[in-house]
Write an enzyme that holds these catalytic residues in place. Structure first.
Site, PDB file in Angstrom:
ATOM      1  N   ASP A  31       0.774  -1.167  -0.112  1.00 47.54           N
ATOM      2  CA  ASP A  31      -0.045   0.028   0.219  1.00 47.54           C
ATOM      3  C   ASP A  31       0.905   1.388   0.065  1.00 47.54           C
ATOM      4  OD1 ASP A  31      -2.015   2.028   0.937  1.00 47.54           O
ATOM      5  OD2 ASP A  31      -3.211   0.170   1.059  1.00 47.54           O
ATOM      6  N   ASP A  51       4.698   2.348  -3.759  1.00 43.57           N
ATOM      7  CA  ASP A  51       3.541   2.861  -4.843  1.00 43.57           C
ATOM      8  C   ASP A  51       3.636   2.126  -5.777  1.00 43.57           C
ATOM      9  OD1 ASP A  51       2.016   4.614  -6.875  1.00 43.57           O
ATOM     10  OD2 ASP A  51       2.417   6.143  -5.513  1.00 43.57           O
ATOM     11  N   PHE A  73      -6.693  -4.412  -4.836  1.00 43.05           N
ATOM     12  CA  PHE A  73      -7.612  -3.441  -4.665  1.00 43.05           C
ATOM     13  C   PHE A  73      -7.217  -2.045  -4.680  1.00 43.05           C
ATOM     14  CE2 PHE A  73      -8.219  -7.229  -1.908  1.00 43.05           C
ATOM     15  CZ  PHE A  73      -9.528  -7.547  -2.077  1.00 43.05           C
ATOM     16  N   THR A 117     -15.473  -2.758 -11.011  1.00 39.99           N
ATOM     17  CA  THR A 117     -16.756  -1.869 -10.697  1.00 39.99           C
ATOM     18  C   THR A 117     -17.964  -1.750 -11.556  1.00 39.99           C
ATOM     19  OG1 THR A 117     -17.493   0.192 -10.189  1.00 39.99           O
ATOM     20  CG2 THR A 117     -15.946   0.156 -11.842  1.00 39.99           C
ATOM     21  N   TYR A 142     -13.192   6.612 -14.514  1.00 38.61           N
ATOM     22  CA  TYR A 142     -13.115   5.804 -13.448  1.00 38.61           C
ATOM     23  C   TYR A 142     -13.528   4.470 -13.949  1.00 38.61           C
ATOM     24  CZ  TYR A 142     -14.056   2.779  -9.410  1.00 38.61           C
ATOM     25  OH  TYR A 142     -14.321   1.676  -8.461  1.00 38.61           O
ATOM     26  N   ARG A 281     -24.760  14.418  -9.984  1.00 42.69           N
ATOM     27  CA  ARG A 281     -23.515  14.120 -10.330  1.00 42.69           C
ATOM     28  C   ARG A 281     -23.274  13.556 -11.762  1.00 42.69           C
ATOM     29  NH1 ARG A 281     -21.249  11.410  -4.894  1.00 42.69           N
ATOM     30  NH2 ARG A 281     -22.493   9.739  -5.961  1.00 42.69           N
TER      31      ARG A 281
HETATM   32  N1  LIG Z   1     -15.985   0.792  -1.996  1.00 42.70           N
HETATM   33  C1  LIG Z   1     -16.960   0.576  -2.905  1.00 42.70           C
HETATM   34  O1  LIG Z   1     -18.072   0.654  -2.878  1.00 42.70           O
HETATM   35  C2  LIG Z   1     -16.225  -0.077  -4.395  1.00 42.70           C
HETATM   36  C3  LIG Z   1     -17.204  -0.027  -5.428  1.00 42.70           C
HETATM   37  C4  LIG Z   1     -16.697  -0.825  -6.489  1.00 42.70           C
HETATM   38  C5  LIG Z   1     -15.324  -0.942  -6.812  1.00 42.70           C
HETATM   39  N2  LIG Z   1     -14.487  -0.515  -5.793  1.00 42.70           N
HETATM   40  C6  LIG Z   1     -13.157  -0.811  -6.078  1.00 42.70           C
HETATM   41  O2  LIG Z   1     -12.689  -1.923  -5.015  1.00 42.70           O
HETATM   42  C7  LIG Z   1     -11.185  -1.344  -4.451  1.00 42.70           C
HETATM   43  C8  LIG Z   1     -11.125  -0.780  -2.907  1.00 42.70           C
HETATM   44  O3  LIG Z   1     -12.051   0.211  -2.793  1.00 42.70           O
HETATM   45  P1  LIG Z   1     -12.006   0.926  -1.380  1.00 42.70           P
HETATM   46  O4  LIG Z   1     -13.239   1.497  -0.924  1.00 42.70           O
HETATM   47  O5  LIG Z   1     -11.402  -0.121  -0.328  1.00 42.70           O
HETATM   48  O6  LIG Z   1     -11.141   2.163  -1.651  1.00 42.70           O
HETATM   49  P2  LIG Z   1      -9.899   2.812  -0.541  1.00 42.70           P
HETATM   50  O7  LIG Z   1      -9.528   3.893  -1.086  1.00 42.70           O
HETATM   51  O8  LIG Z   1     -10.227   2.630   1.001  1.00 42.70           O
HETATM   52  O9  LIG Z   1      -8.577   1.662  -0.726  1.00 42.70           O
HETATM   53  C9  LIG Z   1      -7.626   1.715  -1.803  1.00 42.70           C
HETATM   54  C10 LIG Z   1      -6.352   1.437  -1.056  1.00 42.70           C
HETATM   55  O10 LIG Z   1      -5.249   1.507  -2.276  1.00 42.70           O
HETATM   56  C11 LIG Z   1      -4.067   2.169  -1.968  1.00 42.70           C
HETATM   57  N3  LIG Z   1      -3.520   2.980  -3.060  1.00 42.70           N
HETATM   58  C12 LIG Z   1      -4.105   3.768  -4.125  1.00 42.70           C
HETATM   59  N4  LIG Z   1      -3.280   3.738  -4.960  1.00 42.70           N
HETATM   60  C13 LIG Z   1      -2.145   3.161  -4.624  1.00 42.70           C
HETATM   61  C14 LIG Z   1      -0.923   3.151  -5.183  1.00 42.70           C
HETATM   62  N5  LIG Z   1      -0.804   3.740  -6.429  1.00 42.70           N
HETATM   63  N6  LIG Z   1      -0.132   2.189  -4.821  1.00 42.70           N
HETATM   64  C15 LIG Z   1      -0.327   1.602  -3.812  1.00 42.70           C
HETATM   65  N7  LIG Z   1      -1.417   1.753  -3.010  1.00 42.70           N
HETATM   66  C16 LIG Z   1      -2.453   2.303  -3.342  1.00 42.70           C
HETATM   67  C17 LIG Z   1      -4.576   3.185  -0.881  1.00 42.70           C
HETATM   68  O11 LIG Z   1      -3.916   3.743   0.175  1.00 42.70           O
HETATM   69  C18 LIG Z   1      -5.639   2.285  -0.222  1.00 42.70           C
HETATM   70  O12 LIG Z   1      -5.232   1.761   0.988  1.00 42.70           O
HETATM   71  C19 LIG Z   1     -10.863  -0.096  -5.258  1.00 42.70           C
HETATM   72  O13 LIG Z   1     -10.175  -0.778  -6.435  1.00 42.70           O
HETATM   73  C20 LIG Z   1     -12.097   0.387  -5.963  1.00 42.70           C
HETATM   74  O14 LIG Z   1     -12.265   1.089  -7.100  1.00 42.70           O
HETATM   75  C21 LIG Z   1     -14.992  -0.320  -4.378  1.00 42.70           C
END
Ligand SMILES: NC(=O)c1ccc[n+]([C@@H]2O[C@H](COP(=O)([O-])OP(=O)(O)OC[C@H]3O[C@@H](n4cnc5c(N)ncnc54)[C@H](O)[C@@H]3O)[C@@H](O)[C@H]2O)c1
Length: 328
Positions: A31, A51, A73, A117, A142, A281
């Site tokens: 992360d 990263d 994720f 998604t 996105y 939106r």
């Molecule tokens: N939460 C939802 O309802 C939802 C719905 C559809 C899809 N998603 C997908 O699920 C995944 C998780 O969503 P979430 O809500 O837990 O998001 P979140 O923002 O809570 O978690 C994302 C994590 O990825 C890390 N991260 C981001 N960019 C990074 C990089 N370049 N290198 C390393 N780490 C990095 C962040 O620090 C964070 O810990 C995402 O891919 C999101 O697109 C989420």
């Protein structure tokens, strides 16, 4: 098995880390903590502070140990922000996905589970649950960026034999029923935690984006899936993707309007949720409900926590117990 979880300090990733540990697996987290939290990673779980934009550092992590699979994720995930900063979104989500998948292929990792998604369906207003075969026509960069990563995975399978599961989540919500993790996005944009914060007196009013959609009460309809059920689906899918790559929709199969969510929060919390009308939106579809029949049939997955009131109840509990969210 030993699994690497990218974005394991985030909302969904941290719940999947717990589910993997509960199932007896070895887990490490990669992360960059851009939106995730140190405290969301359970004690004792190794962390690579990396990263994914850094291809060399990413390759080093993949080469560090023999991984049985990777769960991806890490991503930028806000529809609205992607409309405002489209090239940044497209670049980040594509390049991070490419770096990771390339490193997996180079180091012989054969299983990847990817958080895709429902936003890649976008498009026309639908009343019917959406199957995996529905036309992909993202309404936002996105959604497009997620589909681009799905295509990278397609080629990784065809050319390198890397098997993957693309899980097209609908709306992830709720919190670990044992209170070990919860949702802490900053800023928070998701309806349920925002409505709960209004109920708890931590926000003055909720802004409801769009009240003139062609739905029964004019507000958007979404399919909410409890994050613990979502995590369970990942565990089942990991067992299943040995032989072939799969794409599944991952939702509850039942839609709730934004106004119904507000009513649930009022019912569960016993407090009023003040809200005000705001414009639509850009990039928001009117109705997004999943048809997850294939996931259910192939893996036996059945959501246990995904009634709206249970989702609200676990979120409320976590927010009450963690008024500041994660503190590190
Ligand atoms: N939460 C939802 O309802 C939802 C719905 C559809 C899809 N998603 C997908 O699920 C995944 C998780 O969503 P979430 O809500 O837990 O998001 P979140 O923002 O809570 O978690 C994302 C994590 O990825 C890390 N991260 C981001 N960019 C990074 C990089 N370049 N290198 C390393 N780490 C990095 C962040 O620090 C964070 O810990 C995402 O891919 C999101 O697109 C989420």
């Amino acid at each position: 098995m030993r699994y690497l979880v990218t974005g394991g300090a985030g909302f969904v990733g941290s719940h999947v880390v717990l589910a993997l540990l509960d199932a007896g697996h070895d887990v490490a987290v990669l992360d960059n903590f851009s939106t995730g939290h140190r405290a969301a990673v359970p004690e004792g779980v190794p962390v690579y502070h990396v990263d994914l934009m850094d291809d060399q550092a990413t390759a080093n992590v993949l080469g560090d140990k023999p991984w049985d699979g990777v769960l991806h994720f890490a991503s930028l995930s806000l529809v609205g922000a992607s409309m405002a900063d489209s090239f940044h979104y497209l670049r980040q989500n594509y390049v991070t996905g490419l770096n990771l998948v390339q490193a997996c292929a180079a180091h012989g990792v054969k299983k990847i589970v990817f958080s895709s998604t429902a936003a890649l369906f976008g498009g026309p207003e639908r009343a019917e649950p959406i199957p995996e075969t529905a036309l992909v026509q993202p309404d936002s960069p996105y959604g497009e960026s997620k589909f681009m990563v799905e295509r990278i995975l397609h080629w990784a399978d065809r050319l390198y034999g890397v098997k993957s599961a693309c899980l097209r989540y609908f709306n992830a919500a709720g919190a670990d029923p044992h209170g070990r993790a919860g949702e802490d996005h900053r800023p928070e944009t998701h309806l349920i935690p925002l409505a709960i914060d209004v109920a708890l007196g931590r926000r003055s009013a909720l802004r409801l984006f769009g009240t003139d959609y062609p739905t029964h009460d004019g507000s958007c309809i979404r399919d909410y899936i409890h994050v613990t059920d979502l995590a369970d689906a990942h565990i089942r899918v990991l067992d299943q993707i040995g032989a072939r790559s799969v794409v599944y929709n991952l939702g509850n199969g039942r839609g709730y309007s934004n106004l119904e969510v507000i009513q649930s929060v009022e019912r569960v919390s016993g407090c009023r949720v003040a809200w005000e009308k705001a414009g639509r939106r850009p990039g928001d579809a009117a109705v997004l409900v999943a048809d997850s029949t294939s996931l259910r049939q192939d893996t036996g997955w059945t959501p246990q926590w995904s009634t709206l009131d249970k989702i609200v109840e676990t979120t409320l509990q976590w927010r009450k117990n963690n008024p500041e969210g994660y503190t590190r």
